[in-house]
Design a protein around this motif. Structure first.
Motif, PDB file in Angstrom:
ATOM      1  N   LEU A 276     -33.115  34.989  58.036  1.00 39.94           N
ATOM      2  CA  LEU A 276     -32.012  34.612  58.930  1.00 39.94           C
ATOM      3  C   LEU A 276     -31.692  33.118  58.900  1.00 39.94           C
ATOM      4  CD1 LEU A 276     -33.108  36.761  62.000  1.00 39.94           C
ATOM      5  CD2 LEU A 276     -31.299  37.279  60.368  1.00 39.94           C
ATOM      6  N   HIS A 277     -32.356  32.339  58.035  1.00 43.35           N
ATOM      7  CA  HIS A 277     -32.234  30.879  58.158  1.00 43.35           C
ATOM      8  C   HIS A 277     -30.794  30.380  58.045  1.00 43.35           C
ATOM      9  CE1 HIS A 277     -32.203  31.002  53.751  1.00 43.35           C
ATOM     10  NE2 HIS A 277     -31.728  29.767  53.782  1.00 43.35           N
ATOM     11  N   ASP A 278     -29.961  31.066  57.263  1.00 42.62           N
ATOM     12  CA  ASP A 278     -28.575  30.612  57.095  1.00 42.62           C
ATOM     13  C   ASP A 278     -27.592  31.437  57.912  1.00 42.62           C
ATOM     14  OD1 ASP A 278     -28.793  28.377  55.501  1.00 42.62           O
ATOM     15  OD2 ASP A 278     -28.763  29.496  53.612  1.00 42.62           O
ATOM     16  N   VAL A 279     -28.089  32.122  58.948  1.00 41.91           N
ATOM     17  CA  VAL A 279     -27.213  33.017  59.714  1.00 41.91           C
ATOM     18  C   VAL A 279     -25.999  32.267  60.279  1.00 41.91           C
ATOM     19  CG1 VAL A 279     -28.468  32.831  61.928  1.00 41.91           C
ATOM     20  CG2 VAL A 279     -27.198  34.890  61.421  1.00 41.91           C
ATOM     21  N   LYS A 305     -23.144  22.078  60.090  1.00 42.12           N
ATOM     22  CA  LYS A 305     -23.283  22.653  61.442  1.00 42.12           C
ATOM     23  C   LYS A 305     -23.989  24.009  61.416  1.00 42.12           C
ATOM     24  CE  LYS A 305     -19.135  20.494  63.349  1.00 42.12           C
ATOM     25  NZ  LYS A 305     -17.690  20.725  63.467  1.00 42.12           N
ATOM     26  N   HIS A 306     -24.138  24.623  60.217  1.00 42.03           N
ATOM     27  CA  HIS A 306     -24.661  25.993  60.200  1.00 42.03           C
ATOM     28  C   HIS A 306     -26.082  26.115  60.748  1.00 42.03           C
ATOM     29  CE1 HIS A 306     -26.650  24.944  56.355  1.00 42.03           C
ATOM     30  NE2 HIS A 306     -27.462  25.942  56.646  1.00 42.03           N
ATOM     31  N   SER A 307     -26.872  25.035  60.637  1.00 44.56           N
ATOM     32  CA  SER A 307     -28.253  25.183  61.131  1.00 44.56           C
ATOM     33  C   SER A 307     -28.274  25.257  62.663  1.00 44.56           C
ATOM     34  CB  SER A 307     -29.166  24.076  60.588  1.00 44.56           C
ATOM     35  OG  SER A 307     -28.582  22.818  60.787  1.00 44.56           O
ATOM     36  N   HIS A 329     -33.985  23.509  62.259  1.00 43.15           N
ATOM     37  CA  HIS A 329     -34.509  22.357  61.522  1.00 43.15           C
ATOM     38  C   HIS A 329     -34.759  22.619  60.034  1.00 43.15           C
ATOM     39  CE1 HIS A 329     -34.686  20.141  65.205  1.00 43.15           C
ATOM     40  NE2 HIS A 329     -35.447  21.052  65.782  1.00 43.15           N
ATOM     41  N   HIS A 330     -34.145  23.656  59.484  1.00 46.33           N
ATOM     42  CA  HIS A 330     -34.476  23.946  58.080  1.00 46.33           C
ATOM     43  C   HIS A 330     -33.829  22.983  57.085  1.00 46.33           C
ATOM     44  CE1 HIS A 330     -30.716  26.432  57.882  1.00 46.33           C
ATOM     45  NE2 HIS A 330     -30.806  26.232  56.573  1.00 46.33           N
ATOM     46  N   HIS A 331     -32.999  22.064  57.590  1.00 49.62           N
ATOM     47  CA  HIS A 331     -32.459  21.032  56.684  1.00 49.62           C
ATOM     48  C   HIS A 331     -32.936  19.633  57.054  1.00 49.62           C
ATOM     49  CE1 HIS A 331     -29.911  23.378  54.043  1.00 49.62           C
ATOM     50  NE2 HIS A 331     -29.457  24.066  55.086  1.00 49.62           N
ATOM     51  N   GLU A 332     -34.007  19.565  57.867  1.00 55.15           N
ATOM     52  CA  GLU A 332     -34.604  18.256  58.135  1.00 55.15           C
ATOM     53  C   GLU A 332     -35.367  17.831  56.880  1.00 55.15           C
ATOM     54  OE1 GLU A 332     -33.903  16.706  60.812  1.00 55.15           O
ATOM     55  OE2 GLU A 332     -33.616  18.167  62.434  1.00 55.15           O
ATOM     56  N   ALA A 358     -38.773  26.425  50.433  1.00 54.82           N
ATOM     57  CA  ALA A 358     -38.395  27.693  49.795  1.00 54.82           C
ATOM     58  C   ALA A 358     -36.893  27.727  49.536  1.00 54.82           C
ATOM     59  CB  ALA A 358     -38.803  28.855  50.694  1.00 54.82           C
ATOM     60  N   ASP A 359     -36.122  27.251  50.492  1.00 60.71           N
ATOM     61  CA  ASP A 359     -34.658  27.222  50.416  1.00 60.71           C
ATOM     62  C   ASP A 359     -34.216  26.363  49.222  1.00 60.71           C
ATOM     63  OD1 ASP A 359     -32.030  27.598  51.224  1.00 60.71           O
ATOM     64  OD2 ASP A 359     -32.062  25.954  52.679  1.00 60.71           O
ATOM     65  N   SER A 360     -34.783  25.160  49.133  1.00 65.05           N
ATOM     66  CA  SER A 360     -34.368  24.254  48.048  1.00 65.05           C
ATOM     67  C   SER A 360     -34.797  24.804  46.698  1.00 65.05           C
ATOM     68  CB  SER A 360     -34.990  22.871  48.244  1.00 65.05           C
ATOM     69  OG  SER A 360     -34.544  22.345  49.455  1.00 65.05           O
TER      70      SER A 360
HETATM   71 FE   FE2 Z   1     -29.161  26.256  55.145  1.00 67.07          FE
END
Ligand code: FE2
Ligand code: FE2
Length: 411
Positions: A276-279, A305-307, A329-332, A358-360
């Motif tokens: 769900l991280h990019d929901v 703004k998506h986070s 905080h997944h883009h911190e 993991a995302d990157s």
């Molecule tokens: Fe993201």
């Protein structure tokens, strides 16, 4: 190892069964026994399946205990091992060695029950106050633990999950409901003792209700899983380039969390939140989501703004708990230059640092409109280069090991 465990358990179980053959003094005693045998078998119909496991939980234990205490150890061992047989055990759906293994586990744990009951001064045939009660409770605990332990060892050998992990994920939650069955066991014994076993039929209503609530709990967990999967598909479907992104991130994040030796509960939650991280991207305009090429400053600001939007969307979902913060905080970045709050180092929740890495990694290894993908080796170099700036160095260390394992597995 697993095969040896199965064979030894099945062998010991068969030996226990053959050396404890039930005998009856009269045909009415036999009829009562057969009646209780049928009750146990009914209780076993449509048993509750354990989440992520291949095992089941049933509400028959108090009935089995009743048979053992009133009719003696041999009768109890046979009921526990044989009345629990189901259609799938005969149809070939379950391999014969597993059918025997299950019988073995059950015979052994009821054997342990009767030994503990006798050792604590319990009498077979009647339940006496107070000694018999204490003996019964001790024996029931022994049986529950013996069963749980035997199952955990099997599932751990089968799945490669740690013994502790199996215990936490599949056993721990079911123990309180097992404890609730002990007083019921005592009551059933007293009723059968005073009024005869046929009145035991009355107990089947609360038992089936309990079973129903267990089933509902498990269905709910499955529903969460499916819902998270459906939502992640909806997110990824908005952008042809990110198809499967959420699922891969969830998978990498779970592997990473496992590598960092987090508990099974946390790993499972990281997997959900990874999905769900990019929901929040659901709330981003199509013009930006589908844009080919690099973003303008304003577009990038909107995309960012998506986070926060994602974490707001998950608000009120009790089940997700702190996972809401992980999405936020997944883009911190480790050096504090990320968004939305510019958190630094360990101010960022560990789970968010894991999902970020993991995302990157997935972004690096898949084609994007603005850049071609990197090879796995290039991605490894990039991760190592960004350790301590973009990513938590410890998380990168674990991620490099995960990647190495994926390479040797032929990714
Ligand atoms: Fe993201
Ligand atoms: Fe992402």
């Amino acid at each position: 190892m697993k095969q040896a465990y199965i064979l030894v358990t099945a062998g010991v179980g068969v030996w226990v069964l053959l050396t404890n053959f039930p005998t009856f003094r009269s045909s009415s005693e036999l009829a009562e026994y057969l009646f209780m045998f049928i009750l146990v078998a009914i209780g076993e119909v449509a048993p509750v399946t354990i989440p992520r496991g291949s095992g089941t939980v049933s509400v028959s234990p108090p009935m089995n205990y009743t048979v053992t205490v009133l009719c003696g150890p041999a009768a109890g061992i046979w009921v526990n091992a044989l009345a629990t047989l189901r259609k799938r055990d005969f149809s070939g759906q379950v391999p014969l060695k597993l059918v025997l293994f299950n019988r073995g586990m059950l015979a052994i744990s009821m054997f342990m029950f009767s030994k503990a009951y006798a050792a604590m001064g319990g009498h077979f045939g009647t339940l006496e106050w107070p000694r018999g009660y204490v003996a019964f409770l001790t024996a029931a605990i022994v049986d529950t633990l013996c069963n749980a332990l035997q199952f955990s060892v099997y599932f751990s050998l089968d799945s490669g999950m740690s013994l502790r992990g199996v215990w936490r994920l599949n056993i721990q939650w079911s123990l309180p409901s097992m404890l609730a069955l002990y007083p019921l066991g005592i009551l059933m014994i007293l009723v059968a003792q005073e009024a005869g076993p046929f009145l035991l039929t009355l107990f089947y209503l609360p038992l089936l209700t309990m079973k129903y609530s267990l089933t509902k709990y498990i269905e709910l967990r499955l529903a969460y899983h499916e819902m998270a999967g459906a939502l992640s598909n909806a997110i990824d479907a908005r952008d042809a380039y990110t198809r499967g992104h959420s699922e891969r991130v969830a998978e990498y994040a779970a592997l990473l969390a496992k590598g960092l030796k987090l508990t099974e509960d946390r790993i499972e939650m990281i997997r959900y939140v990874g999905l769900l991280h990019d929901v929040g991207k659901i709330g981003i305009r199509d013009a930006i989501m589908k844009k080919q090429g690099t973003y303008t400053y304003e577009e990038y600001e909107e995309m960012k703004k998506h986070s926060v939007m994602g974490s707001q969307m998950l608000e009120g979902m009790k089940f997700i708990g702190k996972g809401q913060d992980w999405v936020k905080h997944h883009h911190e970045r480790w050096d504090g230059r990320g968004f939305p709050d510019g958190l630094k180092g360990e101010e960022i929740p560990l789970e968010a640092r894991i999902i970020a890495c993991a995302d990157s990694f997935d972004a690096m290894t898949t084609d994007r409109p603005y850049k071609a993908k990197l090879t796995i080796l290039e991605a490894k170099e990039e991760l190592a280069r960004c350790a301590g700036t973009q990513f938590d160095p410890e998380v990168v260390k674990a991620m490099l090991k995960v990647v190495d394992r994926m390479i040797s597995a032929g990714m």
